[in-house]
Enzyme design. Structure first.
Site: not given
Ligand code: C5P
Length: 393
Positions: A203, A271, A281, A315, A329, A333
């Protein structure tokens, strides 16, 4: 201030005579410890006369017993100038074979090293590696300047002028160590999820925000573990662990979590990952290629479930209904704070040096104008400090 000045045997020693005078003139107290080689250039008597304090050249035969320990208790900081390649090597490997190195290894207060040597020596792989080891241990380095070298020729390796050293010492010592003793995990960059041995799903995150936070936290005296996917040069004084995928990041963060006081997850964690990355490859044999993706673990969510004393900061990089999503979030979380930003806004988000953020806690939200990422790092840490202080009470 009370300084110990460690003088090793470099020709630039003559400038240190002036350095001692400058500190004395403005009312600082100075004690000098010299290596044997240094005494070949200048006699201890000279430093004794200008410092009006005892000069140590040996761990034995001093007026007081265990003088090296008593000196470190007496001082506010130690400055090693000039620091030769030899002394830097000994400091990095913990050798205490002379008075100077013995005092230095016993220091529990700021240690500032001012290297001065021939350019080829300064640029050698050994000195470079030793200096970076010292930096990761929190030793402050005042870089040598460029110009005429005492050994002849021009180059980098000159001991800075004494006014410059005084200025830099003051700057280093004035930085407030408000996070001293705190261990903080910072994640940075976008994860790379392997498709095959040469390709990955990535990304646009550059790691700039996370690296700025790691730097700011280290400047405040925190012990920082930077778990990063970024190729940016990491800041000084932080322990860097390079990772690629979300699973690797999760493994490291979990391993460091229990002993930490805070986690700041600025990494853009993918995600989804490829269910089964190819071991070879992938060849372009077919017109279409389907990759099956599976959900990655949410590292922050997991930490939110198991946190006991740790402060968790996440974040929320959003492209729409930024605040609403971020608040959701924060709750889901179990975070202490979330830093929300609209990554599509000009001057915010990925790869740029600025960001526009809203800091959200259970108490409410605070929106800030466009700022440098280094400034955003400071406001995040100001909030973190509030949490850590409340935590203690
Ligand atoms: O749910 P979202 O991806 O938008 O949340 C963002 C936050 O969650 C960020 O702080 C990111 O580093 C963390 N994150 C994580 N593990 C994931 C996805 C996001 O710790 N698989």
């Amino acid at each position: 201030m009370k300084f110990i000045i460690g003088v090793s045997g470099g020709i630039a020693i003559y400038k240190v005579v002036d350095l001692v005078r400058k500190f004395k003139k403005r009312g600082d107290e100075v004690r000098v410890v010299m290596t044997k080689a240094a005494t070949k250039f200048v006699t201890p008597e000279l430093f004794r006369e200008i410092s009006l304090e005892p000069v140590m050249t040996d761990v034995f035969g001093n007026d007081e017993t265990a003088a090296h320990i008593k000196w470190t208790k007496w001082c506010d900081a130690m400055i090693i100038a000039p620091a030769t390649a030899n002394v830097i090597g000994k400091l990095s490997s913990g050798i205490a074979d002379e008075a100077l190195t013995t005092v230095a290894i016993a220091m529990t207060k700021p240690l500032i090293v001012v290297p001065a040597m021939n350019e080829a020596m300064y640029n050698s792989a050994a000195v470079t590696a030793n200096l970076s080891t010292l930096k990761t241990r929190g030793v402050k380095i005042i870089d040598p300047s460029k110009g005429e070298l005492a050994c002849g020729g021009e180059g980098v390796g000159r001991l800075p002028e004494s006014e410059e050293i005084v200025k830099q010492v003051d700057k280093i010592l004035s930085q407030k160590k408000t996070l001293f003793g705190k261990k903080i995990i910072v994640t940075a960059g976008g994860t790379r999820e392997p498709i095959d041995p040469v390709r990955y799903i990535g990304n646009r995150s550059s790691g700039k925000m996370g690296h700025a936070i790691a730097k700011a936290a280290a400047d405040r005296g925190a012990q920082v573990v930077l778990v990063t996917t970024s190729n940016l040069t990491p800041p000084e004084n932080v322990r860097v662990i390079n990772v690629e995928s979300a699973e690797q990041m999760r493994y490291i963060v979990n391993a460091e979590f229990e002993m930490s006081d805070a986690v700041i997850m600025s990494a853009a964690v993918a995600d989804y990952r490829v269910a089964e990355p190819a071991t070879q490859k992938i060849k372009k044999n077919s017109d279409t290629l389907t990759l099956e993706l599976v959900k990655n673990p949410d590292i922050l969510f997991e930490l939110g479930q198991k946190k006991n004393h740790q402060i968790l900061i996440g974040f929320a990089a959003e492209t729409q209904t930024v605040e609403e999503n971020a608040i959701a979030k924060l709750k889901k979380k179990n975070l202490d704070m979330i830093v929300a930003n609209d990554v599509t806004a000009k001057g915010a988000g990925f790869a740029v040096d600025t960001n526009i953020v809203t800091l959200i806690t259970s108490k409410g939200l605070n929106s800030y104008p466009q700022m440098q990422k280094s400034e955003v790092a400071e406001i995040i840490l100001n909030e973190l400090e509030k949490f850590l202080t409340n935590d203690k009470n």
